[in-house]
Design a protein around this motif. Structure first.
Motif, PDB file in Angstrom:
ATOM      1  N   ASP A  39       0.822  -1.223   0.000  1.00 14.22           N
ATOM      2  CA  ASP A  39       0.000   0.000   0.000  1.00 14.22           C
ATOM      3  C   ASP A  39       0.851   1.266   0.000  1.00 14.22           C
ATOM      4  O   ASP A  39       0.377   2.330  -0.390  1.00 14.22           O
ATOM      5  CB  ASP A  39      -0.926   0.032   1.216  1.00 14.22           C
ATOM      6  CG  ASP A  39      -1.988  -1.047   1.157  1.00 14.22           C
ATOM      7  OD1 ASP A  39      -2.357  -1.478   0.040  1.00 14.22           O
ATOM      8  OD2 ASP A  39      -2.452  -1.473   2.227  1.00 14.22           O
ATOM      9  N   ARG A  42       3.083   4.219  -4.024  1.00 12.58           N
ATOM     10  CA  ARG A  42       2.163   5.180  -4.646  1.00 12.58           C
ATOM     11  C   ARG A  42       2.847   5.999  -5.722  1.00 12.58           C
ATOM     12  O   ARG A  42       2.530   7.168  -5.935  1.00 12.58           O
ATOM     13  CB  ARG A  42       1.590   6.101  -3.570  1.00 12.58           C
ATOM     14  CG  ARG A  42       0.777   5.327  -2.556  1.00 12.58           C
ATOM     15  CD  ARG A  42       0.009   6.214  -1.651  1.00 12.58           C
ATOM     16  NE  ARG A  42      -0.766   5.380  -0.742  1.00 12.58           N
ATOM     17  CZ  ARG A  42      -0.976   5.681   0.508  1.00 12.58           C
ATOM     18  NH1 ARG A  42      -0.479   6.785   1.008  1.00 12.58           N
ATOM     19  NH2 ARG A  42      -1.682   4.872   1.267  1.00 12.58           N
ATOM     20  N   SER A  45       1.887   6.344 -12.344  1.00 11.77           N
ATOM     21  CA  SER A  45       1.395   5.296 -13.226  1.00 11.77           C
ATOM     22  C   SER A  45       1.363   5.765 -14.675  1.00 11.77           C
ATOM     23  O   SER A  45       1.044   4.984 -15.568  1.00 11.77           O
ATOM     24  CB  SER A  45      -0.001   4.839 -12.790  1.00 11.77           C
ATOM     25  OG  SER A  45      -0.901   5.919 -12.835  1.00 11.77           O
ATOM     26  N   ASN A  92       4.415   1.769  -8.150  1.00  7.13           N
ATOM     27  CA  ASN A  92       2.977   1.899  -7.939  1.00  7.13           C
ATOM     28  C   ASN A  92       2.419   0.499  -7.676  1.00  7.13           C
ATOM     29  O   ASN A  92       2.663  -0.428  -8.456  1.00  7.13           O
ATOM     30  CB  ASN A  92       2.343   2.516  -9.191  1.00  7.13           C
ATOM     31  CG  ASN A  92       0.853   2.638  -9.097  1.00  7.13           C
ATOM     32  OD1 ASN A  92       0.144   1.644  -9.218  1.00  7.13           O
ATOM     33  ND2 ASN A  92       0.377   3.852  -8.901  1.00  7.13           N
ATOM     34  N   GLN A  93       1.695   0.340  -6.581  1.00  7.16           N
ATOM     35  CA  GLN A  93       1.183  -0.971  -6.181  1.00  7.16           C
ATOM     36  C   GLN A  93       0.409  -1.658  -7.302  1.00  7.16           C
ATOM     37  O   GLN A  93       0.644  -2.830  -7.608  1.00  7.16           O
ATOM     38  CB  GLN A  93       0.297  -0.835  -4.951  1.00  7.16           C
ATOM     39  CG  GLN A  93      -0.343  -2.138  -4.536  1.00  7.16           C
ATOM     40  CD  GLN A  93      -1.296  -1.995  -3.369  1.00  7.16           C
ATOM     41  OE1 GLN A  93      -1.475  -0.921  -2.820  1.00  7.16           O
ATOM     42  NE2 GLN A  93      -1.913  -3.083  -2.983  1.00  7.16           N
ATOM     43  N   ASP A  94      -0.535  -0.954  -7.919  1.00  2.41           N
ATOM     44  CA  ASP A  94      -1.365  -1.568  -8.953  1.00  2.41           C
ATOM     45  C   ASP A  94      -0.531  -2.030 -10.142  1.00  2.41           C
ATOM     46  O   ASP A  94      -0.737  -3.125 -10.669  1.00  2.41           O
ATOM     47  CB  ASP A  94      -2.456  -0.608  -9.424  1.00  2.41           C
ATOM     48  CG  ASP A  94      -3.470  -0.315  -8.332  1.00  2.41           C
ATOM     49  OD1 ASP A  94      -3.631  -1.149  -7.412  1.00  2.41           O
ATOM     50  OD2 ASP A  94      -4.107   0.761  -8.394  1.00  2.41           O
ATOM     51  N   GLN A  98       0.154  -5.884 -11.426  1.00  2.00           N
ATOM     52  CA  GLN A  98      -0.206  -6.192 -12.812  1.00  2.00           C
ATOM     53  C   GLN A  98       0.990  -6.767 -13.574  1.00  2.00           C
ATOM     54  O   GLN A  98       0.860  -7.738 -14.319  1.00  2.00           O
ATOM     55  CB  GLN A  98      -0.705  -4.919 -13.495  1.00  2.00           C
ATOM     56  CG  GLN A  98      -0.944  -5.052 -14.980  1.00  2.00           C
ATOM     57  CD  GLN A  98      -1.161  -3.695 -15.631  1.00  2.00           C
ATOM     58  OE1 GLN A  98      -1.498  -2.708 -14.989  1.00  2.00           O
ATOM     59  NE2 GLN A  98      -0.963  -3.639 -16.927  1.00  2.00           N
ATOM     60  N   GLN A 121       0.702 -11.317  -1.977  1.00  2.00           N
ATOM     61  CA  GLN A 121      -0.041 -10.890  -3.166  1.00  2.00           C
ATOM     62  C   GLN A 121       0.771 -11.140  -4.438  1.00  2.00           C
ATOM     63  O   GLN A 121       0.214 -11.477  -5.479  1.00  2.00           O
ATOM     64  CB  GLN A 121      -0.396  -9.394  -3.121  1.00  2.00           C
ATOM     65  CG  GLN A 121      -1.118  -8.921  -1.906  1.00  2.00           C
ATOM     66  CD  GLN A 121      -0.167  -8.275  -0.900  1.00  2.00           C
ATOM     67  OE1 GLN A 121       0.819  -8.882  -0.481  1.00  2.00           O
ATOM     68  NE2 GLN A 121      -0.463  -7.061  -0.498  1.00  2.00           N
ATOM     69  N   ARG A 125      -0.148 -13.828  -7.445  1.00  4.08           N
ATOM     70  CA  ARG A 125      -0.273 -13.370  -8.838  1.00  4.08           C
ATOM     71  C   ARG A 125       0.498 -14.295  -9.759  1.00  4.08           C
ATOM     72  O   ARG A 125       0.073 -14.580 -10.869  1.00  4.08           O
ATOM     73  CB  ARG A 125       0.253 -11.940  -9.016  1.00  4.08           C
ATOM     74  CG  ARG A 125      -0.471 -10.867  -8.266  1.00  4.08           C
ATOM     75  CD  ARG A 125      -1.709 -10.419  -8.899  1.00  4.08           C
ATOM     76  NE  ARG A 125      -1.465  -9.959 -10.267  1.00  4.08           N
ATOM     77  CZ  ARG A 125      -2.410  -9.563 -11.065  1.00  4.08           C
ATOM     78  NH1 ARG A 125      -3.655  -9.559 -10.656  1.00  4.08           N
ATOM     79  NH2 ARG A 125      -2.153  -9.168 -12.283  1.00  4.08           N
TER      80      ARG A 125
END
Length: 130
Positions: A39, A42, A45, A92-94, A98, A121, A125
């Protein structure tokens, strides 16, 4: 693939005490840099990201996040060369989640293992992508 600082040789079953200690120190170096949680990541992106020389000391220093190959190169560089305070700023976490199934194949074994051991996580993945 030849051994390098980013891609150390696979550990041998018969490591000498000094070699085992070196491998443990190398692993610890990456563990100390980890954020407490994904988290915290940040970073940007999109847009162009310029890395400081302590990370981008060889090769590209500017990466266009809208270009998948450049984005992957930025993440690979930050994972290997970034310090503790750099990770939340540039990752960036997302995007990390991905890209992880492919990115994990581009980073050294130690980096991959440290991140997957710390963050379930990422490991999940990988299993989901298989």
């Amino acid at each position: 693939m030849p051994s390098s600082p980013q891609h150390p040789a696979p550990p041998s079953r018969n490591l000498s005490g000094a070699d085992a200690e070196d491998l443990a120190l190398y692993r610890e170096k990456f563990q100390r840099r980890l954020p407490k949680s994904l988290d915290e990541l940040r970073g940007p992106s999109q847009g162009v990201v310029d890395l400081p020389l302590h990370m981008a000391w060889s090769g590209m220093t500017s990466y266009d996040m809208d270009k998948p190959r450049q984005r992957m190169g930025l993440y690979r560089t930050v994972l290997h060369e970034g310090l503790h305070d750099d990770l939340p700023r540039y990752l960036n976490q997302d995007l990390l989640l991905q890209m992880w199934p492919v990115l994990r194949t581009l980073v050294g074994r130690t980096v991959r293992t440290v991140w997957e051991d710390a963050f379930s996580q990422l490991a999940s993945r990988t299993r989901a992508a298989a």
